[in-house]
Write an enzyme that holds these catalytic residues in place. Sequence first.
Site, PDB file in Angstrom:
ATOM      1  N   GLU A 111     -57.622 -10.167 -24.772  1.00  0.00           N
ATOM      2  CA  GLU A 111     -56.954 -11.141 -25.626  1.00  0.00           C
ATOM      3  C   GLU A 111     -57.966 -11.954 -26.416  1.00  0.00           C
ATOM      4  OE1 GLU A 111     -53.362 -14.429 -25.276  1.00  0.00           O
ATOM      5  OE2 GLU A 111     -53.856 -13.140 -23.567  1.00  0.00           O
ATOM      6  N   ARG A 112     -57.719 -12.040 -27.683  1.00  0.00           N
ATOM      7  CA  ARG A 112     -58.564 -12.815 -28.607  1.00  0.00           C
ATOM      8  C   ARG A 112     -58.723 -14.255 -28.095  1.00  0.00           C
ATOM      9  NH1 ARG A 112     -56.023 -14.478 -34.449  1.00  0.00           N
ATOM     10  NH2 ARG A 112     -54.318 -15.027 -33.046  1.00  0.00           N
ATOM     11  N   HIS A 169     -52.796  -7.554 -33.629  1.00  0.00           N
ATOM     12  CA  HIS A 169     -53.095  -6.641 -32.530  1.00  0.00           C
ATOM     13  C   HIS A 169     -53.560  -5.298 -33.069  1.00  0.00           C
ATOM     14  CE1 HIS A 169     -51.382  -8.828 -29.021  1.00  0.00           C
ATOM     15  NE2 HIS A 169     -50.722  -9.440 -29.984  1.00  0.00           N
ATOM     16  N   CYS A 182     -50.075  -9.877 -21.252  1.00  0.00           N
ATOM     17  CA  CYS A 182     -50.023 -10.397 -22.619  1.00  0.00           C
ATOM     18  C   CYS A 182     -48.683  -9.980 -23.206  1.00  0.00           C
ATOM     19  CB  CYS A 182     -51.184  -9.863 -23.449  1.00  0.00           C
ATOM     20  SG  CYS A 182     -51.164 -10.419 -25.175  1.00  0.00           S
ATOM     21  N   GLY A 227     -49.012  -8.575 -26.698  1.00  0.00           N
ATOM     22  CA  GLY A 227     -49.642  -7.267 -26.591  1.00  0.00           C
ATOM     23  C   GLY A 227     -48.659  -6.199 -26.148  1.00  0.00           C
ATOM     24  N   CYS A 234     -47.752 -16.571 -28.451  1.00  0.00           N
ATOM     25  CA  CYS A 234     -48.010 -16.119 -27.087  1.00  0.00           C
ATOM     26  C   CYS A 234     -46.668 -15.855 -26.406  1.00  0.00           C
ATOM     27  CB  CYS A 234     -48.810 -17.162 -26.303  1.00  0.00           C
ATOM     28  SG  CYS A 234     -49.129 -16.683 -24.589  1.00  0.00           S
ATOM     29  N   GLY A 235     -46.373 -14.595 -26.164  1.00  0.00           N
ATOM     30  CA  GLY A 235     -45.076 -14.223 -25.600  1.00  0.00           C
ATOM     31  C   GLY A 235     -44.849 -14.742 -24.204  1.00  0.00           C
ATOM     32  N   ASN A 236     -45.871 -14.649 -23.326  1.00  0.00           N
ATOM     33  CA  ASN A 236     -45.696 -15.151 -21.964  1.00  0.00           C
ATOM     34  C   ASN A 236     -45.495 -16.657 -21.943  1.00  0.00           C
ATOM     35  OD1 ASN A 236     -45.930 -12.655 -20.589  1.00  0.00           O
ATOM     36  ND2 ASN A 236     -48.156 -12.732 -20.766  1.00  0.00           N
TER      37      ASN A 236
END
Length: 267
Positions: free
Chosen positions: A198-199, A149, A207, A210, A73-75
């Site tokens: 988002e999954r 993705h 995201c 994303g 998770c980038g954020n």
Amino acid sequence: MRFAFDKMHGLGNDFVVIDARGRDVPITAARARAIADRQTGIGCDQLILLESADGADLRMRIFNADGGEVEQCGNALRCVAQLTGARRIDTAGGLVKAGADEAGITIDMGAPRFGWEDIPLAYALDTASLPVGWDGLEQGAAVNVGNPHIVFFVPRLEAIDIERLGPTIEHDPLFPERVNVNIAEVTGPASLTLRVWERGAGLTRACGTGACATAVAAIRRGLVQWPVTVSLPGGDLRVDWAPGESIRMTGPAAHVFSGEAELEAFG
């Protein structure tokens, strides 16, 4: 037992962060769902559990709002880097490096992967332009940036009902580990507008992975040049990538409040 937590967000993608280094905070799928519930829990898109790690400053585990544990998770990475000062973060998606400057928190996401088995897909297909479609969404690009993705480029983003199509694509048998669904519109030579289903979490305000996957797919197709500004409902991220190199994502992270709660209240 009582546990301390921090509520944070990256462009509106929000997290409950629990620092479990030095103590055991057992998290199950049911408990993660209960904590993430916005009516009866603390409320978040993802629950982030921090643990000790060898060869890194810490290990970050990520539980989506549906209780499923995911790789990346980038954020959340930006939030954890800001909260803890960690610069080497171990995740199920691999070791990630972080840095900070006046532009925000920069995360080195590693190199993207494009092999059909890396996404993964159920069978071999050209991941640069998948020969499948869903209600007019066609020629999707599949990219793994620590998690899977699919990216679609459309002429008008507002014309796509992502809340209807997102869950259908997420759970399609083509994606045995499900997939994050990105729908983007190219808005300039180095800019994109993006919405993400988002999954395990649904439609989100932002995201980070994303944004990375979409920028990489757009650069591969020659639609934009790098660095790319990716505009999401929660704000902008900057993604820098050249073929053969690592992805670098830069954006903000915000601390909202700290609190304590009883673990047993969540099952």
